[in-house]
Design a protein around this motif. Sequence first.
Motif, PDB file in Angstrom:
ATOM      1  N   UNK A  41       0.802  -1.230   0.000  1.00  0.00           N
ATOM      2  CA  UNK A  41       0.000   0.000   0.000  1.00  0.00           C
ATOM      3  C   UNK A  41       0.834   1.278   0.000  1.00  0.00           C
ATOM      4  N   UNK A  42       2.016   1.227   0.568  1.00  0.00           N
ATOM      5  CA  UNK A  42       2.760   2.472   0.783  1.00  0.00           C
ATOM      6  C   UNK A  42       4.074   2.568   0.008  1.00  0.00           C
ATOM      7  N   UNK A  43       4.679   1.426  -0.382  1.00  0.00           N
ATOM      8  CA  UNK A  43       6.007   1.484  -0.992  1.00  0.00           C
ATOM      9  C   UNK A  43       6.023   1.121  -2.466  1.00  0.00           C
ATOM     10  N   UNK A  44       5.325   0.072  -2.845  1.00  0.00           N
ATOM     11  CA  UNK A  44       5.379  -0.355  -4.239  1.00  0.00           C
ATOM     12  C   UNK A  44       4.786   0.720  -5.139  1.00  0.00           C
ATOM     13  N   UNK A  45       5.597   1.123  -6.129  1.00  0.00           N
ATOM     14  CA  UNK A  45       5.191   2.196  -7.062  1.00  0.00           C
ATOM     15  C   UNK A  45       4.737   3.445  -6.325  1.00  0.00           C
ATOM     16  N   UNK A  46       5.353   3.697  -5.170  1.00  0.00           N
ATOM     17  CA  UNK A  46       5.012   4.898  -4.412  1.00  0.00           C
ATOM     18  C   UNK A  46       3.600   4.920  -3.881  1.00  0.00           C
ATOM     19  N   UNK A  47       3.030   3.744  -3.660  1.00  0.00           N
ATOM     20  CA  UNK A  47       1.664   3.677  -3.154  1.00  0.00           C
ATOM     21  C   UNK A  47       0.608   3.894  -4.211  1.00  0.00           C
ATOM     22  N   UNK A  48       0.973   3.650  -5.462  1.00  0.00           N
ATOM     23  CA  UNK A  48       0.063   3.904  -6.584  1.00  0.00           C
ATOM     24  C   UNK A  48      -1.231   3.100  -6.481  1.00  0.00           C
ATOM     25  N   UNK A  49      -1.116   1.831  -5.953  1.00  0.00           N
ATOM     26  CA  UNK A  49      -2.293   0.959  -5.892  1.00  0.00           C
ATOM     27  C   UNK A  49      -2.769   0.778  -4.447  1.00  0.00           C
ATOM     28  N   UNK A  50      -2.678   1.818  -3.684  1.00  0.00           N
ATOM     29  CA  UNK A  50      -3.041   1.746  -2.269  1.00  0.00           C
ATOM     30  C   UNK A  50      -4.472   1.239  -2.085  1.00  0.00           C
ATOM     31  N   UNK A  51      -4.617   0.262  -1.181  1.00  0.00           N
ATOM     32  CA  UNK A  51      -5.893  -0.347  -0.770  1.00  0.00           C
ATOM     33  C   UNK A  51      -6.523  -1.269  -1.817  1.00  0.00           C
TER      34      UNK A  51
END
Length: 257
Positions: A41-51
């Motif tokens: 949620x917070x690190x991968x791709x800068x949180x692009x796909x959060x939640x």
Amino acid sequence: MYYAVAKNRELAAKYDLQANYYADRVKECFERNAYLDRKYNTEIAGGKWQHMMDQMRIGYKSWNDSKENIMPEVTYVYDDNASKEKVFQEKNGYVSMEAENFSGLNNSDRIHWEVIPDFGKTKSGVTTFPQNAYPKADENIYLEYDINFESKGEFEVQLLLAPTLNFNHNKGLRYEISFDGQAPQVVNFNGHYKGELGRWQSEHIIKSATKHLISQPGKHRLRFRVLEPGIVLEKIMINTGGLKPSYLGAPESEILQ
């Protein structure tokens, strides 16, 4: 995690203290899942796909359950309700013990013992995990068995081991065996194997034997310590004068509680 849940329930039902190890493993796995959620949620791709992956997946019972994962229930076993001491009684000139019926064990932070149900010829096998972890010099990874001898003398101890190959560049796999804290015998049970066909394959077992002096009747403790991974113990038999050859090994001796 669910494997650890199953092992915790199985061992807790027997009031076996090893259930606590699996209870801790369940908690570690559940916490690991939460860590992966946070990372996604917070690190991968800068949180692009959060939640996007927040749907409940641990502990759900129906399609409309809550959004929070629920850790499976685990049971801890404490000394006051742990299994009673197991002492095998010599009778008819032998002692026979299934490997899983140990009186005590010692794990380390890296290596632990596990019982493999229905493994081998009779009941189960016992081995160390992870299977690629070599014990360090200061790690005592062992099983112990209590025996009540009605006789004394020099007795042969036979270990029935799974026919593991000497996968470590043909150096062989070693164990230590001793009684009552005496100096252990170091045994390399498959170092001489060069790939030839023979009894190991036909019998699906390696029998390894040592001799030990029991100077007095009564209770004694046998210790089996592994020095390499990949060693699977299935059965222990002690010939005090009456052990007969058999494919499955002698029936298990009476356990005194």
